[in-house]
Design a protein around this motif. Sequence first.
Motif, PDB file in Angstrom:
ATOM      1  N   TRP A  74     -43.546  22.954  69.441  1.00  0.00           N
ATOM      2  CA  TRP A  74     -44.766  22.294  69.923  1.00  0.00           C
ATOM      3  C   TRP A  74     -44.589  20.782  69.801  1.00  0.00           C
ATOM      4  CZ3 TRP A  74     -50.175  23.206  67.221  1.00  0.00           C
ATOM      5  CH2 TRP A  74     -51.193  22.649  68.019  1.00  0.00           C
ATOM      6  N   SER A  78     -43.145  17.488  78.431  1.00  0.00           N
ATOM      7  CA  SER A  78     -42.713  18.671  79.178  1.00  0.00           C
ATOM      8  C   SER A  78     -41.302  18.514  79.719  1.00  0.00           C
ATOM      9  CB  SER A  78     -43.689  18.942  80.339  1.00  0.00           C
ATOM     10  OG  SER A  78     -43.853  17.793  81.144  1.00  0.00           O
ATOM     11  N   MET A  81     -39.015  19.648  77.005  1.00  0.00           N
ATOM     12  CA  MET A  81     -39.108  21.105  76.866  1.00  0.00           C
ATOM     13  C   MET A  81     -38.412  21.799  78.029  1.00  0.00           C
ATOM     14  SD  MET A  81     -40.278  23.244  74.608  1.00  0.00           S
ATOM     15  CE  MET A  81     -41.836  22.894  73.764  1.00  0.00           C
ATOM     16  N   GLY A  85     -35.443  24.449  78.116  1.00  0.00           N
ATOM     17  CA  GLY A  85     -35.552  25.675  78.904  1.00  0.00           C
ATOM     18  C   GLY A  85     -34.349  25.895  79.808  1.00  0.00           C
ATOM     19  N   LEU A  90     -35.561  29.566  75.970  1.00  0.00           N
ATOM     20  CA  LEU A  90     -37.011  29.722  75.858  1.00  0.00           C
ATOM     21  C   LEU A  90     -37.444  31.054  76.472  1.00  0.00           C
ATOM     22  CD1 LEU A  90     -38.357  26.158  76.817  1.00  0.00           C
ATOM     23  CD2 LEU A  90     -37.788  27.059  74.544  1.00  0.00           C
ATOM     24  N   GLU A 115     -42.306  29.294  80.892  1.00  0.00           N
ATOM     25  CA  GLU A 115     -41.400  29.007  79.764  1.00  0.00           C
ATOM     26  C   GLU A 115     -42.035  28.070  78.734  1.00  0.00           C
ATOM     27  OE1 GLU A 115     -37.781  27.200  81.118  1.00  0.00           O
ATOM     28  OE2 GLU A 115     -38.826  25.736  82.372  1.00  0.00           O
ATOM     29  N   TYR A 116     -43.110  27.396  79.125  1.00  0.00           N
ATOM     30  CA  TYR A 116     -43.884  26.614  78.158  1.00  0.00           C
ATOM     31  C   TYR A 116     -45.338  26.572  78.621  1.00  0.00           C
ATOM     32  CZ  TYR A 116     -43.208  22.690  81.439  1.00  0.00           C
ATOM     33  OH  TYR A 116     -43.179  21.884  82.564  1.00  0.00           O
ATOM     34  N   VAL A 247     -46.928  20.215  74.996  1.00  0.00           N
ATOM     35  CA  VAL A 247     -46.520  21.560  75.410  1.00  0.00           C
ATOM     36  C   VAL A 247     -46.047  22.407  74.232  1.00  0.00           C
ATOM     37  CG1 VAL A 247     -45.947  20.912  77.786  1.00  0.00           C
ATOM     38  CG2 VAL A 247     -44.217  20.683  75.997  1.00  0.00           C
ATOM     39  N   ALA A 249     -43.838  26.229  73.374  1.00  0.00           N
ATOM     40  CA  ALA A 249     -42.964  27.269  73.919  1.00  0.00           C
ATOM     41  C   ALA A 249     -42.586  28.260  72.826  1.00  0.00           C
ATOM     42  CB  ALA A 249     -41.708  26.654  74.522  1.00  0.00           C
TER      43      ALA A 249
END
Length: 335
Positions: A74, A78, A81, A85, A90, A115-116, A247, A249
């Motif tokens: 967290w 994005s 993230m 991914g 993820l 994925e998130y 975000v 995940a």
Amino acid sequence: PQPLGQGASNAGIHAEAAPAKTLVLYQAAGYANAVAKAFERRTGITVKIVHLPTGPLAAKIEAEGKYPQWDVAWFDDSTTMKAIGNLGILNTGWKPNDLNNYTAAGKKALPKNDEYFPMGYTAAGVIAYNTKEVPASQAPKTWTDLLNPAFKGAVGMNNPLISGPTYPVVAGILQQMGMKNGKKFFENLKSNGLQVYAKNGPTIQALETGQVKVAVAQDAALIGAKLAGAPIRLVYPKSGVYRLQNVMAIAKHAPDKKAAEEFVQFCLTQGAQRIMSNVKKGGTDAYRTSYIRHVKSKAIVTLITKHAKWINVNVNVAAQRRKAVLTWFNNNIVQ
């Protein structure tokens, strides 16, 4: 096993689920501790927290790869993230029960493969100036105003290799100006004596104390400093500011995927979102806009962002470029 209470069953836990669960949360969000405590009270699941700045946290996640020591990650950004991914580590394809809680903007920010999960947003970077050092008539109004010789050696920003909010600023400027002109902008900024600090705290402290006259930092942190009495004023450039997505995940090979799913679902509730928007519980990160319906922003956020032009950084492009851009920034701007 002891039967679980009504609050827990509402969170989607079946009373027959017996073994004690532990959720490992890797986080870089100011309000994560308060949300985790509320989740523990609601579900009886223990949350073990690992807190690091976004850059080191992402590096730790990447290093663990297909053998994660975490269940949920967290943080802000994005694009970072998405880059994680792209490594295939993820969880994808799982949908929480409460996706309808999302606003239209929240649904738009949700990736197609799930994925998130976006929680809310702030501005990745705005311009702020010290009102004791810079008169309003001479204040910068655009990104290129930071190149003014009057600000030589007096502009500060965060290091995107460490600070979560800062890579989207760099990626956004490269997106808006183009790679060649964008890189030239940062090179010119360095030639004008740019000061690079680790993250929001040191950058804003330098601005408050007059070590720099102008800074680029996340608006939530600057709003918090301003309300605490710092002599600063925020400027949202008319060309636009880059939306910083907060975000969450789940690891593809999460040690406790069920607990992870329950945590994500909890965080999409209005109750959890209101904790995130509570300054007493979340600090300056609470000066945010939630992606969940019926969760109001602080009045100061609504007021100060009223005329802001929001730009969405192209997540896929920024994620693909991330490693190369950060290496370039470190070699050419930081050093």
